[in-house]
Design an enzyme around this catalytic site. Sequence first.
Site, PDB file in Angstrom:
ATOM      1  N   GLY A   1       2.814   2.368  10.670  1.00 46.08           N
ATOM      2  CA  GLY A   1       3.731   3.482  10.469  1.00 46.08           C
ATOM      3  C   GLY A   1       4.487   3.891  11.720  1.00 46.08           C
ATOM      4  O   GLY A   1       5.121   4.951  11.759  1.00 46.08           O
TER       5      GLY A   1
ATOM      6  N   GLU B   1      -6.860   4.546   8.014  1.00 47.83           N
ATOM      7  CA  GLU B   1      -6.715   5.980   7.700  1.00 47.83           C
ATOM      8  C   GLU B   1      -7.995   6.515   7.069  1.00 47.83           C
ATOM      9  O   GLU B   1      -8.344   7.682   7.277  1.00 47.83           O
ATOM     10  CB  GLU B   1      -5.480   6.171   6.797  1.00 47.83           C
TER      11      GLU B   1
ATOM     12  N   ASN C   1       0.858  -1.192   0.000  1.00 47.67           N
ATOM     13  CA  ASN C   1       0.000   0.000   0.000  1.00 47.67           C
ATOM     14  C   ASN C   1       0.894   1.242   0.000  1.00 47.67           C
ATOM     15  O   ASN C   1       1.510   1.569   1.010  1.00 47.67           O
ATOM     16  CB  ASN C   1      -0.901  -0.032   1.249  1.00 47.67           C
TER      17      ASN C   1
ATOM     18  N   SER D   1       3.841  -1.998  10.233  1.00 47.89           N
ATOM     19  CA  SER D   1       5.294  -1.991  10.402  1.00 47.89           C
ATOM     20  C   SER D   1       5.960  -3.309   9.995  1.00 47.89           C
ATOM     21  O   SER D   1       6.989  -3.694  10.572  1.00 47.89           O
ATOM     22  CB  SER D   1       5.676  -1.607  11.845  1.00 47.89           C
TER      23      SER D   1
ATOM     24  N   LYS E   1      -0.009   4.233  -0.214  1.00 42.71           N
ATOM     25  CA  LYS E   1      -0.693   5.391   0.397  1.00 42.71           C
ATOM     26  C   LYS E   1      -0.540   6.614  -0.498  1.00 42.71           C
ATOM     27  O   LYS E   1      -0.477   6.462  -1.721  1.00 42.71           O
ATOM     28  CB  LYS E   1      -0.186   5.595   1.835  1.00 42.71           C
TER      29      LYS E   1
ATOM     30  N   HIS F   1      -9.430   0.912   5.145  1.00 39.85           N
ATOM     31  CA  HIS F   1      -8.156   1.156   5.820  1.00 39.85           C
ATOM     32  C   HIS F   1      -8.388   2.095   7.002  1.00 39.85           C
ATOM     33  O   HIS F   1      -9.218   3.002   6.941  1.00 39.85           O
ATOM     34  CB  HIS F   1      -7.139   1.753   4.842  1.00 39.85           C
TER      35      HIS F   1
ATOM     36  N   GLU G   1      -4.939  -4.960  10.716  1.00 37.25           N
ATOM     37  CA  GLU G   1      -3.913  -3.932  10.881  1.00 37.25           C
ATOM     38  C   GLU G   1      -4.159  -3.155  12.173  1.00 37.25           C
ATOM     39  O   GLU G   1      -4.978  -2.213  12.196  1.00 37.25           O
ATOM     40  CB  GLU G   1      -3.953  -2.944   9.707  1.00 37.25           C
TER      41      GLU G   1
HETATM   42  O1  LIG Z   1      -1.701  -0.581   4.634  1.00 40.46           O
HETATM   43  C1  LIG Z   1      -0.628  -0.699   5.229  1.00 40.46           C
HETATM   44  C2  LIG Z   1      -0.532  -0.427   6.634  1.00 40.46           C
HETATM   45  O2  LIG Z   1      -1.166   0.760   6.977  1.00 40.46           O
HETATM   46  C3  LIG Z   1       0.826  -0.609   7.218  1.00 40.46           C
HETATM   47  O3  LIG Z   1       1.638   0.507   7.015  1.00 40.46           O
HETATM   48  P1  LIG Z   1       3.179   0.428   7.536  1.00 40.46           P
HETATM   49  O4  LIG Z   1       3.740  -0.827   6.960  1.00 40.46           O
HETATM   50  O5  LIG Z   1       3.825   1.665   6.976  1.00 40.46           O
HETATM   51  O6  LIG Z   1       3.112   0.384   9.021  1.00 40.46           O
END
Ligand SMILES: O=C[C@H](O)COP(=O)(O)O
Length: 249
Positions: A171, A97, A11, A211, A13, A95, A165
């Site tokens: 993150g 977010e 992803n 993460s 983002k 998600h 998640e």
């Molecule tokens: O969609 C992915 C997740 O939000 C994980 O993000 P991350 O690997 O940057 O923690």
Amino acid sequence: MSPRNFFIGGNWKMNGSVAQVKSLVEGLNSINVPAQTEVVVSPPAIYVDRVRNNLKKDIGVAAQNSYVKASGAFTGEISPEQLKDLGIDWVILGHSERREYFAESDKFVGEKTAHALKAGVNVIACIGEKLEEREANITSEVVTRQLKGVADEIKDWTNVVVAYEPVWAIGTGKVATPEQAEEVHVTLRNWLAANVSKEVAENVRIIYGGSVNAKNAAELATKPNIDGFLVGGASLKADDFNIIVQARL
Ligand SMILES: O=C[C@H](O)COP(=O)(O)O
């Protein structure tokens, strides 16, 4: 090893530029996708078409969102029908977010999932608890409530991947331990067995996100109920993403 095929999603983002996308796609094109592993990357909507046209076909492409209508006066939205038109086979929905910054409810995520599936787009349906919810020991209630939001709207789970998640791990560099992730995945599978069907519980892929990186993926991948990953930050580097893609070998 689990009978379910491994699933690795990247992803991106709201990251990338034309130059960065070009470079990342070049890196991804040199990845060797292992047998029994499905790999899907999710660029920002504005780059989805470019990525689909330049990425090798054994890596899928996902949008990061889609709406509940096929077309119409819905400024800023994109429909799963439009994704299909571009050859995009996947969409990430729910998600954290989107839930947090765009106030998406469990029901709306379920409705978007149903509409995407009806349009022929596969869904990565995301769920996960916040830190305060984990600390209040209500993780199971939260994730099963979110899963119910999807279950209430769909009957066929064949084209759904569930992404667990935990918000506190996204993150932050604070990855869930393999045991913490496995425990929630088992809870989700048990809930599906009791509330949808044993067959769906056995077959649906439940992937972990939060993460995940090139160093911790292999250990997480040893757990029988972790069927892959949804990777954020580490999916922006093709070399790191490649190591994660190979994690279950
Ligand atoms: O969609 C992915 C997740 O939000 C994980 O993000 P991350 O690997 O940057 O923690």
